[in-house]
Scaffold this active site. Structure first.
Site, PDB file in Angstrom:
ATOM      1  N   SER A 175       3.221  -9.571   3.034  1.00 42.70           N
ATOM      2  CA  SER A 175       2.432  -8.677   2.214  1.00 42.70           C
ATOM      3  C   SER A 175       1.370  -9.319   1.245  1.00 42.70           C
ATOM      4  CB  SER A 175       3.773  -8.843   1.272  1.00 42.70           C
ATOM      5  OG  SER A 175       4.093  -9.809   0.583  1.00 42.70           O
ATOM      6  N   LYS A 210      -0.076  -5.428  -3.752  1.00 45.48           N
ATOM      7  CA  LYS A 210      -0.213  -4.597  -4.887  1.00 45.48           C
ATOM      8  C   LYS A 210      -1.267  -3.334  -5.754  1.00 45.48           C
ATOM      9  CE  LYS A 210       3.190  -7.077  -6.504  1.00 45.48           C
ATOM     10  NZ  LYS A 210       4.647  -6.704  -6.794  1.00 45.48           N
TER      11      LYS A 210
END
Length: 297
Positions: free
Chosen positions: A265, A13
Site C-alpha cells: 500500500s 491514498k
C-alpha cells in the site's frame, strides 16, 4: 503484488483523495480542506488540493516520519503536528473544521474515499482475472472497504483478507466481536500507516459485510516482509505497505488460494529506521516465496 508504493505520493491514498475532492463544489473547495493523517493520506490530500487550487491543512501525529511531513509540506499543505496518535490529530482536525468552516476530507470513513481506493481492485482483476484472493492492509478500513466492494461486484467468488498489526488490532477486534465501539488504549507499531485506535463507523460495517477474514501480524513479521520486498523486488516499502505480504508469509498454510493478490500500500519510509527494522526482522520465524511466484503490477 500491487505496488502502490510506486503511486504518485508514494501510496494508494492519492486515489481516494483525488476522487473525493473532484466531487466537492466550488464553494467547498474555496473554504479549504482539512484532514488528519498518519502521513500518506496527508500527501494525497495535499497534492489533490494543489491541483484544484484549494488550501489544505493537515493534522499529523508528532511521531510521523519526517519524510511524510516534509513531502506533505512540499505539495503545498500547511502541516500541524499534534499528539502521539492518529486519534489525537483527528480530534484536533475536527476542532479546526469547526473554527474555520473548512471542508473535511476523512482519511477512511467516507464512501467517496472508499470508492477511490476501490479502483485498485478493479485494476487488479482487469490485469489478472484469475485472482481468487486479495490480501489488504487495514488501518481505519477505507482501503479494504473499497477494494472488497469493487472486487466482489466484478467477481463475487473472490476472497478478501484483511491484515492488521498485532499492536494495533482495532478492526480485528471489531470484526470478530461485532463491537461497534472498539477504541484501543494504544497502538504503537512500525506500521504507523495502519496504527488506528478506532475503526471507522462506516468502514467497519462494510468490512463485516464484504471481508472474509482478518489476520494480525507481529512487528518482526512486518519487518521481515519489508526487508524481503527490498531484496526481492527492489522496492522500499513502509511497515503498513508490507503487512499484507507479512500475512501471506505467516499464514500461507491457512490461506486456500491459487492466485493471490497482495496490496503493497505504500513506501514512505523514514530511512533512519532501517537498522532497527533489519534487526527486528531477524526475530521473525519467516517463510519464503520464490521470485518466480511474484508478479508485480
Amino acid at each position: 503484488m500491487k505496488l502502490e508504493n510506486h503511486q504518485k505520493t508514494g501510496a494508494f491514498k492519492y486515489r481516494g483523495a483525488s476522487y473525493k475532492l473532484s466531487k466537492l463544489t466550488p464553494a467547498q473547495l474555496a473554504a479549504g480542506v482539512v484532514t488528519a493523517s498518519a502521513g500518506n493520506h496527508a500527501q494525497g490530500v495535499a497534492l489533490a488540493s494543489k491541483k484544484l487550487n484549494a488550501t489544505a491543512t493537515i493534522f499529523m501525529p508528532e511521531g510521523t516520519p519526517s519524510a511524510k511531513v516534509e513531502a506533505t509540506k512540499g505539495y503545498g499543505a500547511a502541516v500541524k503536528l499534534v499528539g502521539q496518535s492518529f486519534q489525537e490529530a483527528f480530534t484536533a482536525s475536527l476542532e479546526h473544521k469547526k473554527l474555520t468552516g473548512a471542508t473535511y476530507v476523512h482519511p477512511f470513513d467516507d464512501y467517496d474515499i472508499m470508492a477511490g481506493q476501490g479502483s485498485i481492485g478493479v485494476e487488479m482483476l482487469e490485469e489478472i482475472p484469475q485472482l481468487d484472493t486479495i490480501i489488504v492492509p487495514i488501518g481505519g478500513g477505507g482501503l479494504i472497504s473499497g477494494i472488497a466492494v469493487a472486487a466482489k461486484m466484478i467477481k463475487p467468488s473472490i476472497k478478501i483478507i484483511g491484515v492488521q498489526a498485532s499492536n494495533a488490532p482495532s478492526m480485528f477486534k471489531s470484526y470478530y466481536t461485532k463491537d461497534d465501539h472498539v477504541v484501543l488504549d494504544s497502538c504503537s507499531t512500525i506500521a504507523e500507516g495502519i496504527a488506528v485506535k478506532q475503526p471507522g463507523e462506516l468502514t467497519q460495517q462494510v468490512v463485516r459485510q464484504y471481508v472474509d477474514e482478518i489476520y494480525c501480524v507481529s512487528e518482526s513479521e512486518i519487518a521481515y516482509a519489508m526487508i524481503y520486498l527490498l531484496e526481492r523486488t527492489k522496492s522500499l516499502v513502509e511497515g503498513a505497505g508490507a503487512s499484507a505480504l507479512a500475512a501471506l508469509l505467516a499464514y500461507n498454510d491457512k490461506i486456500d488460494s491459487e492466485h493471490t493478490g497482495v496490496i503493497v500500500s505504500g513506501g514512505n519510509l523514514d530511512l533512519s529506521k532501517m537498522g532497527e527494522i533489519q534487526a527486528l526482522s531477524l526475530k521473525s520465524n519467516h517463510k519464503t516465496i520464490t521470485r518466480e511466484q511474484i508478479t508485480v503490477l
